[in-house]
Every structure is written in C-alpha cells, then in structure tokens.
Design a protein around this motif. Structure first.
Motif, short mmCIF file in Angstrom:
data_model
loop_
_atom_site.label_atom_id
_atom_site.label_comp_id
_atom_site.label_asym_id
_atom_site.label_seq_id
_atom_site.Cartn_x
_atom_site.Cartn_y
_atom_site.Cartn_z
N ALA A 5 81.80 105.54 37.33
CA ALA A 5 82.69 104.92 38.32
C ALA A 5 82.70 105.73 39.61
O ALA A 5 82.76 105.17 40.71
CB ALA A 5 84.09 104.80 37.75
N ILE A 6 82.63 107.06 39.48
CA ILE A 6 82.60 107.92 40.66
C ILE A 6 81.31 107.67 41.44
O ILE A 6 81.32 107.54 42.67
CB ILE A 6 82.75 109.40 40.25
N GLU A 8 79.57 104.97 41.48
CA GLU A 8 79.66 103.64 42.11
C GLU A 8 80.35 103.73 43.46
O GLU A 8 79.89 103.17 44.46
CB GLU A 8 80.44 102.67 41.22
N GLY A 9 81.49 104.44 43.48
CA GLY A 9 82.22 104.62 44.73
C GLY A 9 81.39 105.37 45.76
O GLY A 9 81.35 105.00 46.94
N LEU A 10 80.70 106.41 45.29
CA LEU A 10 79.88 107.23 46.18
C LEU A 10 78.75 106.41 46.80
O LEU A 10 78.52 106.46 48.02
CB LEU A 10 79.31 108.41 45.39
N ILE A 13 80.03 103.97 49.57
CA ILE A 13 80.39 104.53 50.89
C ILE A 13 79.18 105.20 51.55
O ILE A 13 79.04 105.16 52.76
CB ILE A 13 81.62 105.48 50.84
N GLU A 16 77.29 102.54 53.28
CA GLU A 16 77.99 102.13 54.51
C GLU A 16 77.74 103.12 55.64
O GLU A 16 77.51 102.73 56.77
CB GLU A 16 79.50 102.02 54.24
N LEU A 107 87.62 114.77 45.80
CA LEU A 107 86.45 113.97 45.45
C LEU A 107 86.01 113.23 46.71
O LEU A 107 86.56 112.18 47.02
CB LEU A 107 86.81 112.98 44.33
N TYR A 108 85.13 113.84 47.47
CA TYR A 108 84.73 113.16 48.69
C TYR A 108 83.26 113.40 49.05
O TYR A 108 82.65 114.37 48.61
CB TYR A 108 85.65 113.50 49.86
N LEU A 109 82.75 112.45 49.83
CA LEU A 109 81.39 112.56 50.36
C LEU A 109 81.48 113.47 51.57
O LEU A 109 82.18 113.15 52.53
CB LEU A 109 80.88 111.16 50.76
N ARG B 10 84.50 111.56 53.46
CA ARG B 10 85.11 110.28 53.11
C ARG B 10 85.43 110.25 51.61
O ARG B 10 84.60 110.67 50.79
CB ARG B 10 84.12 109.17 53.48
N ASP B 11 86.61 109.75 51.28
CA ASP B 11 87.09 109.71 49.89
C ASP B 11 86.19 108.81 49.04
O ASP B 11 86.04 107.63 49.35
CB ASP B 11 88.54 109.18 49.89
N ILE B 12 85.64 109.36 47.98
CA ILE B 12 84.73 108.58 47.12
C ILE B 12 85.49 107.46 46.40
O ILE B 12 84.94 106.41 46.14
CB ILE B 12 84.02 109.52 46.11
N LEU B 13 86.75 107.70 46.10
CA LEU B 13 87.52 106.70 45.37
C LEU B 13 88.40 105.86 46.30
O LEU B 13 89.43 105.34 45.89
CB LEU B 13 88.37 107.38 44.29
N ARG B 15 88.04 102.94 47.50
CA ARG B 15 88.20 101.54 47.09
C ARG B 15 89.26 101.42 46.00
O ARG B 15 90.10 100.53 46.01
CB ARG B 15 86.85 101.00 46.59
N HIS B 95 87.70 103.44 31.04
CA HIS B 95 89.03 103.46 31.64
C HIS B 95 89.27 102.12 32.33
O HIS B 95 88.33 101.37 32.58
CB HIS B 95 89.14 104.59 32.67
N PHE B 130 91.80 108.34 37.59
CA PHE B 130 91.95 107.18 38.47
C PHE B 130 93.39 106.75 38.66
O PHE B 130 94.13 106.59 37.69
CB PHE B 130 91.11 106.01 37.92
#
Lengths: 127, 222
Positions: A5-6, A8-10, A13, A16, A107-109, B10-13, B15, B95, B130
């Motif tokens: 899931a992490i 996927e988010g990464l 973004i 983008e 948790l960030y790029l 930028r925050d990965i989570l 969304r 989860h 999360f």
C-alpha cells in the motif's frame, strides 16, 4: 505487507511529480524516500512492490533509496532530546516516561534523481 | 553520466489522509464516534463486540464495519445480535484502506447512529500504519499471544488510545505474566488506559465500557 500500500501511494505521487517535469516525463535514476522507523518497513518487500507497480511506467528500473528516520522524542521532565533505537520510549537520562515522540512516523517522497539530458549540436559539441 | 536532484517532500500516504479527512468531515455533523479495533487474528475482537452489543443496546445506536480477508462469518455473528453490520472483504489485503472505509461509512444511516466500530483485519502491524478516519485506534492483545507484543509492534500500542487485554479467563491455564505485559505497554505508551477483561465471563468489561462512554462524551459532547 503494508509495504504494498505504501508503494502504491509512492508510485502515484512520484508519477505526478515526473509529469510536472516534462512530456514525456523523464525517467528517474533514483527515488529517495524518508521513512520513520516505527513504520517497520521491510525494504525488500517495498522494493518488490515498487518493482511490480512500476513496470511499464517511467519509474521502471529506478533505484529506490530509503532514508530511515529513528523514533525520536523529547523528555518533558529533564528536557533530553534524542532518538530511540528500540522501546522502551523512556528518557535515557532521567528514566522518565514523560517522553513525547517527535519522530518515527514519517513517510514521504524526498526527491527524484533525474539524469541530465545532454543536447548535442550538429558538430557533436555538447550545448 | 551526470544527474540532478528534484526536491519533492510529499506525503506518500496523502491519498489515504484525504479519504480519512472526508470520513471525519462526514462523521462530525452527524455526531458519530468511530473507533478502530486492531489486534491479531483470533484475539477476540468479534467476541468483544458481541459482548459490547448486548451491554450497550439500550444506550447507543451502533453499527460495525467488519473487515476480513475472506468469509462473512464475523459479520453474521454480529448481525445475529441485531447489530447493523457492513462486511468489507479485502481479498488478501492485510488492512482496511481509508478509501474502503469511507465508501462503506458514507452508506451507513449516519443520522440514526452514535457509534461506528471498525473491526480491522486481524494483524498487529499493517492496520496501525494507516489513518482510516477513526477517532481512536484501540489495540487488542489476548493472553494467549505472549506478553511482549507491545514492544514487538510498538507503532500500534504507541498510537492506541486504549489497550484491551482479552481472554483473561484463560490466565489460570497459561504462562502469561500480566504484570510484564503491562510494563511492556507502558514502555511504548506510558499513559494509555489498559483494560484486562474477559468478554466470555464479563469480568472487567464494565471498566472498558465506562471508558468508551466517556470517550464518546468527550469526542462528541451533547
């Protein structure tokens, strides 16, 4: 496997951000992320998820670099400030439990490393 | 080969955070309190909800969002007690995502509810990472699991607004050092309220229900 899931988010973004840099978007050499230790990310699992999710995208083949941020805190009693390699989250100086955690959940790029494109003129000289 | 670095930060989570925010924005005007129960498979999450459903029936109108990898067994147990329950199947996911929860949450009859309990997928690690828009994460740990889980999975216990130690009726049959377990919980979250209870015998249940009533009153004052 919260790593999937992490990832996927990464990937979302990062794509983008790459689109902001050009059309077609550049292919990054590396993707740098920062992750708090409390997230207990298994790098191998994150790499696998990243590799799977980036196939057929500009991110394919990019190296995923993780900067681990330790759990850190501030002691309300003696003012100690520092990091914890593992629990207990007690002040190592005065042993107080009145410690506020100030890091470890990040948790960030952080950044994208992009290869410089060399533009060459008709004579072969780099512009 | 030369390269340059583009700073992003930028925050990965982000969304997930956005879905969680939407859920909170929906819950607030309806005065709905949402709690997120997190614990290992088989730690007694559904059993605790069954006991709470019976005890709180006259007081609160509540609904359960039941997260499972597979089967609707848990949802059926709660529905049998008259609790409106929506089943969320992750199909292998470890989860519940904030998006899944939001899509189910917005379909609930929120005007007719006080409390929504999310029973997360059985797992001490992933659900803790999360934000799903809850007012509180509640960590569950059964006495059959071993005392050191709070320090093995510090994120969950560090974030929990209450910790429940379940199945205490089994203590006479087990080598489980309750005092040591409490110490480990304190090591990651010094002030968290801890409730040791047995949903089967009812012992200790009242103290947890009193906390829940108080939490509801504080988060959604009349």
């Amino acid at each position: 496997m919260h790593e999937f899931a992490i990832a996927e988010g990464l990937v979302k973004i990062a794509q983008e951000e790459l689109r902001k840099l050009g059309d077609p978007p550049p292919k990054p050499l590396a993707v740098h992320i920062a992750a708090g230790a409390l997230n207990q990310i298994v790098k191998e699992s994150l790499d696998l998820a990243f590799e799977t999710l980036t196939a057929d995208t500009p991110l394919a083949g990019a190296c995923l670099v993780l900067r681990l941020i330790p759990a850190g805190g501030v002691c309300a009693k003696c003012g100690w400030e520092g990091s914890f390699p593992k629990p207990p989250f007690f002040c190592p100086k005065c042993e107080s439990a009145r410690v506020t955690l100030t890091s470890g959940r990040e948790l960030y790029l952080e950044s994208l490393e992009i290869e410089d494109v060399l533009t060459v003129d008709q004579t072969g000289s780099v512009l | 080969m030369s390269a340059h670095t583009i700073k992003v930060y930028r925050d990965i989570l982000e969304r997930d955070a956005d879905w969680a925010r939407r859920t909170r924005e929906l819950a607030a005007p309806h005065r709905v309190t949402m709690i997120n129960l997190i614990g290992s498979p088989g730690c007694g999450k559904t059993r605790l909800l069954e006991a709470a459903a019976v005890a709180l029936k006259q007081e609160y109108r509540f609904s359960v969002l039941e997260g499972d990898v597979e089967t609707t067994h848990d949802a059926e147990r709660l529905a049998a007690l008259g609790v409106p329950v929506a089943q969320l199947l992750t199909g292998g996911g470890c989860h519940l995502s904030a998006q899944m929860v939001h899509l189910a949450f917005k379909e609930l009859p929120l005007d007719a509810l006080d409390l929504v309990v999310v029973e997360n997928v059985g797992n001490l690690m992933c659900p803790a990472c999360f934000d799903i828009g809850e007012d509180a994460k509640i960590a569950l740990l059964s006495v059959t699991e071993g005392e050191d889980k709070p320090v093995k999975y510090p994120l969950l216990f560090q974030q929990a607004k209450a910790v429940i130690i379940t199945k205490t009726d089994l203590l006479p049959h087990l080598i489980f050092d309750l005092e040591r377990c409490l110490r480990y919980i304190r090591e990651v979250n010094a002030d968290v309220p801890v409730f040791a209870l047995s949903a089967s015998t009812g012992e200790g249940l009242d103290a947890w229900l009193a906390w829940l009533r108080n939490f509801r009153a504080v988060t959604r004052p009349a």
